[in-house]
Write a protein that holds these residues in place. Structure first.
Motif, PDB file in Angstrom:
ATOM      1  N   ALA A  15      13.781  35.408  74.375  1.00 15.15           N
ATOM      2  CA  ALA A  15      14.127  34.156  75.141  1.00 15.15           C
ATOM      3  C   ALA A  15      13.255  32.946  74.565  1.00 15.15           C
ATOM      4  CB  ALA A  15      13.862  34.137  76.789  1.00 15.15           C
ATOM      5  N   LYS A  16      12.044  32.967  74.228  1.00 13.83           N
ATOM      6  CA  LYS A  16      11.223  31.857  73.678  1.00 13.83           C
ATOM      7  C   LYS A  16      11.547  31.570  72.392  1.00 13.83           C
ATOM      8  CE  LYS A  16       6.470  33.039  75.317  1.00 13.83           C
ATOM      9  NZ  LYS A  16       5.234  33.015  75.058  1.00 13.83           N
ATOM     10  N   ILE A  17      12.228  32.415  71.465  1.00 11.36           N
ATOM     11  CA  ILE A  17      12.541  32.251  70.113  1.00 11.36           C
ATOM     12  C   ILE A  17      13.847  31.470  69.970  1.00 11.36           C
ATOM     13  CG2 ILE A  17      13.329  33.118  68.092  1.00 11.36           C
ATOM     14  CD1 ILE A  17      10.317  33.225  68.066  1.00 11.36           C
ATOM     15  N   ARG A  18      14.678  32.006  71.090  1.00 16.78           N
ATOM     16  CA  ARG A  18      15.912  31.429  71.309  1.00 16.78           C
ATOM     17  C   ARG A  18      15.766  29.807  71.782  1.00 16.78           C
ATOM     18  NH1 ARG A  18      18.274  35.146  73.925  1.00 16.78           N
ATOM     19  NH2 ARG A  18      17.391  34.477  75.819  1.00 16.78           N
ATOM     20  N   THR A  19      14.857  29.672  72.623  1.00 17.03           N
ATOM     21  CA  THR A  19      14.420  28.202  73.144  1.00 17.03           C
ATOM     22  C   THR A  19      14.043  27.273  72.075  1.00 17.03           C
ATOM     23  OG1 THR A  19      14.338  29.352  75.437  1.00 17.03           O
ATOM     24  CG2 THR A  19      13.650  26.907  74.955  1.00 17.03           C
ATOM     25  N   MET A  20      12.911  27.753  71.205  1.00 12.41           N
ATOM     26  CA  MET A  20      12.439  27.046  70.340  1.00 12.41           C
ATOM     27  C   MET A  20      13.513  26.973  69.414  1.00 12.41           C
ATOM     28  SD  MET A  20       8.715  29.006  69.682  1.00 12.41           S
ATOM     29  CE  MET A  20       7.474  28.635  70.661  1.00 12.41           C
ATOM     30  N   ARG A  21      14.279  27.597  68.885  1.00 10.17           N
ATOM     31  CA  ARG A  21      15.392  27.282  67.939  1.00 10.17           C
ATOM     32  C   ARG A  21      16.531  26.105  68.383  1.00 10.17           C
ATOM     33  NH1 ARG A  21      17.200  33.063  65.620  1.00 10.17           N
ATOM     34  NH2 ARG A  21      15.727  33.279  63.928  1.00 10.17           N
ATOM     35  N   GLU A  22      16.650  26.245  69.612  1.00 16.20           N
ATOM     36  CA  GLU A  22      17.489  25.043  70.250  1.00 16.20           C
ATOM     37  C   GLU A  22      16.846  23.925  70.339  1.00 16.20           C
ATOM     38  OE1 GLU A  22      18.524  26.296  74.407  1.00 16.20           O
ATOM     39  OE2 GLU A  22      19.860  27.875  73.469  1.00 16.20           O
ATOM     40  N   ILE A  23      15.502  23.735  70.574  1.00 19.63           N
ATOM     41  CA  ILE A  23      14.524  22.862  70.379  1.00 19.63           C
ATOM     42  C   ILE A  23      14.405  21.946  69.015  1.00 19.63           C
ATOM     43  CG2 ILE A  23      12.265  21.695  70.785  1.00 19.63           C
ATOM     44  CD1 ILE A  23      11.999  23.560  73.300  1.00 19.63           C
ATOM     45  N   THR A  24      14.131  22.927  68.013  1.00 19.37           N
ATOM     46  CA  THR A  24      13.867  22.376  66.592  1.00 19.37           C
ATOM     47  C   THR A  24      15.401  21.981  66.265  1.00 19.37           C
ATOM     48  OG1 THR A  24      14.637  24.719  65.775  1.00 19.37           O
ATOM     49  CG2 THR A  24      12.312  24.240  66.033  1.00 19.37           C
ATOM     50  N   ALA A  25      16.733  22.378  66.251  1.00 18.84           N
ATOM     51  CA  ALA A  25      17.814  21.680  66.342  1.00 18.84           C
ATOM     52  C   ALA A  25      18.088  20.324  66.810  1.00 18.84           C
ATOM     53  CB  ALA A  25      19.057  22.875  66.503  1.00 18.84           C
ATOM     54  N   ALA A  26      17.665  20.328  68.147  1.00 19.71           N
ATOM     55  CA  ALA A  26      17.803  19.246  68.965  1.00 19.71           C
ATOM     56  C   ALA A  26      16.825  18.002  68.267  1.00 19.71           C
ATOM     57  CB  ALA A  26      17.612  19.159  70.337  1.00 19.71           C
TER      58      ALA A  26
END
Length: 120
Positions: free
Chosen positions: A87-98
């Motif tokens: 879940a951390k990695i998934r959230t981090m990927r979303e933040i990096t894209a945003a």
């Protein structure tokens, strides 16, 4: 017609370019953390990701992009909190894209402001 930019716009664009370069490094570390051994995220990189993101946040804040800087700070919170590594990695990927999209939008906004100012 001259296409020179004001010193303010040059400073902002230079800061955004630096932030983009550093953010690409953060994004690469997130990808590296996601591809840990045996499909498990590499949690040892979380501290480095948080520190690198804090550096990007300082660059953005120093150049007048406080709202974008707050978005960057979210990745540091995710890196430090508990929870599922996936879940951390998934959230981090979303933040990096945003954030990457936000940096690109800020660059376009600075250029649009300069075009408006030069036409006036």
């Amino acid at each position: 017609m001259s296409s020179t930019l004001s010193s303010s716009a040059l400073r902002k664009l230079s800061g955004l370019e630096e932030a983009r370069r550093k953010w690409d490094h953060v994004r690469a570390m997130v990808s590296q953390a996601a591809s840990g051994p045996r499909g498990q995220p590499d949690l040892a990189l979380m501290g480095r990701i948080g520190r690198a993101a804090a550096d990007v946040g300082r660059v953005l804040a120093d150049n007048g992009f406080g709202a974008l800087s707050h978005s960057v700070a979210e990745i540091n919170q995710v890196a430090r909190r508990g929870g599922s590594p996936h879940a951390k990695i998934r959230t981090m990927r979303e933040i990096t894209a945003a954030v990457r999209t936000g940096i690109e939008q800020a660059e376009r906004a600075v250029n649009a402001e300069e075009r408006q100012a030069s036409q006036a």
